[in-house]
Design a protein around this motif. Structure first.
Motif, PDB file in Angstrom:
ATOM      1  N   UNK A  52     105.619  -8.563  26.192  1.00  0.00           N
ATOM      2  CA  UNK A  52     106.039  -9.893  26.629  1.00  0.00           C
ATOM      3  C   UNK A  52     107.314  -9.824  27.467  1.00  0.00           C
ATOM      4  N   UNK A  53     107.420 -10.794  28.385  1.00  0.00           N
ATOM      5  CA  UNK A  53     108.674 -10.974  29.098  1.00  0.00           C
ATOM      6  C   UNK A  53     109.641 -11.748  28.211  1.00  0.00           C
ATOM      7  N   UNK A  54     110.757 -12.242  28.796  1.00  0.00           N
ATOM      8  CA  UNK A  54     111.714 -13.050  28.027  1.00  0.00           C
ATOM      9  C   UNK A  54     111.000 -14.215  27.336  1.00  0.00           C
ATOM     10  N   UNK A  55     111.266 -14.373  26.047  1.00  0.00           N
ATOM     11  CA  UNK A  55     110.508 -15.331  25.244  1.00  0.00           C
ATOM     12  C   UNK A  55     111.411 -16.360  24.561  1.00  0.00           C
ATOM     13  N   UNK A  56     110.779 -17.470  24.157  1.00  0.00           N
ATOM     14  CA  UNK A  56     111.447 -18.494  23.360  1.00  0.00           C
ATOM     15  C   UNK A  56     110.801 -18.540  21.990  1.00  0.00           C
ATOM     16  N   UNK A  57     111.628 -18.692  20.962  1.00  0.00           N
ATOM     17  CA  UNK A  57     111.107 -18.830  19.597  1.00  0.00           C
ATOM     18  C   UNK A  57     111.229 -20.287  19.168  1.00  0.00           C
ATOM     19  N   UNK A  58     110.081 -20.875  18.825  1.00  0.00           N
ATOM     20  CA  UNK A  58     110.038 -22.285  18.443  1.00  0.00           C
ATOM     21  C   UNK A  58     109.121 -22.410  17.231  1.00  0.00           C
TER      22      UNK A  58
END
Length: 331
Positions: A52-58
């Motif tokens: 994965x590239x830069x990710x967000x955790x939600x």
């Protein structure tokens, strides 16, 4: 029947979504099913995360997303779902409580860790989900708050959680508690693969009147009824469920209740950024109107408004003021 303490109580997967944009080529390179949801093991979770590239955790999970939308609209909600005693478990618990949702399920010690869903979003907004269910599939019946279930107008269940044996038994017990208290049971079919595995269960529950409100999309409707023709599928299923709600992506949504069909178009939107959670938030909008006794058409419109908001940005939790959006249309 006593006055309900909650508008909706939901049982579902307690998952943290890890989301990142990606190219169509990467989806193909990694051998993923574009636009689908695939269950993965620990090893696959690690390899996909590394790609994965830069990710967000939600914090996510289908039923939890629906509750987040309901709470944002002003509903009083509670959630039952299993996390592990780890960092992502703390993230999930904090996020859902911060959204005003009651959450009292005790964390589970040891392995497996808290569930996570690795979501790859292509430029057209389509999401490809890879889910490691982890601790969420070990929700025991003993973790149910039956008093809270009996004190909610609607018990909402997600089909995804029907797959593992332990939470399936817990949900059957929850349905019995809700029905015994005279409450309504809402069920979302979640995905065609769930129907392939458990369609017989779902059809039996429909036949015996255990489901009062059924949510599906057009693909799931076809999988459950065996009819690729939308109207044929609707005609077969609608007489068996008090309230049937079917979403059709850009074609809007249909509800059938009491032999009457209601339909709304999709809400206009400038750009589809990410379709993650569209069905979850549609259900939130519909249920919000339903528990308040609104007209079916207004329930559908509220669902469409919530779905449009969620696909306009990354993530399956609302960012705009849903109350204001709905008030501008419904009043």
């Amino acid at each position: 029947m006593s006055q309900p303490e909650f508008d909706v109580i939901a049982i579902g997967n307690a998952i943290v979504d890890v989301m990142a944009p990606c190219s169509d080529a990467l989806v193909e390179e990694l051998g993923m099913v574009r636009g689908g949801m695939t269950l993965i093991d620990t090893e696959r979770a690690h390899s996909l995360y590394d790609a994965m590239g830069p990710a967000r955790e939600i914090s996510g999970g289908s039923a939890a997303n629906t509750l987040a939308g309901l709470a944002a609209l002003g509903a009083k909600c509670a959630f039952i779902g299993q996390v592990a005693d780890d960092q992502l478990g703390e993230v999930f618990a904090h996020d859902i409580r911060a959204g005003g949702i009651s959450f009292g399920t005790a964390p589970r010690a040891g392995d497996p860790p808290t569930a996570r869903c690795l979501i790859f979003v292509t430029p057209d907004g389509q999401r490809t989900m890879n889910t490691f269910l982890g601790a969420s599939q070990y929700l025991p019946a003993a973790a149910l708050d039956e008093a809270a279930i009996r004190a909610a107008s609607v018990l909402y269940l997600e089909g995804y959680l029907w797959d593992p044996e332990e939470p399936r038994a817990a949900m059957r017990r929850a349905i019995a508690a809700a029905k015994d208290a005279g409450r309504k049971v809402a069920f979302t079919l979640s995905d065609a693969f769930v129907i392939e595995r458990h369609g017989a269960d779902f059809r039996a529950m429909i036949e015996t009147g255990e489901i009062d409100i059924l949510f599906a999309n057009h693909v799931e409707l076809a999988a459950l009824t065996g009819h690729d023709d939308f109207d044929k599928g609707l005609a077969e299923l609608a007489p068996k469920v008090p309230v049937l709600v079917v979403t059709r992506s850009e074609k809007g949504a249909v509800a059938v209740t009491g032999g009457e069909r209601f339909e709304v178009p999709a809400e206009p939107i400038d750009q589809v950024v990410d379709t993650t959670g569209a069905g979850d938030l549609f259900a939130a909008g519909f249920l919000f109107g339903h528990v308040r006794g609104w007209k079916v058409a207004d329930c559908l419109t509220t669902g469409a408004i919530c779905a449009a908001e969620i696909i306009s940005h990354y993530g399956a939790r609302p960012e705009a003021d849903l109350k204001a959006l709905v008030a501008a249309r419904i009043g």
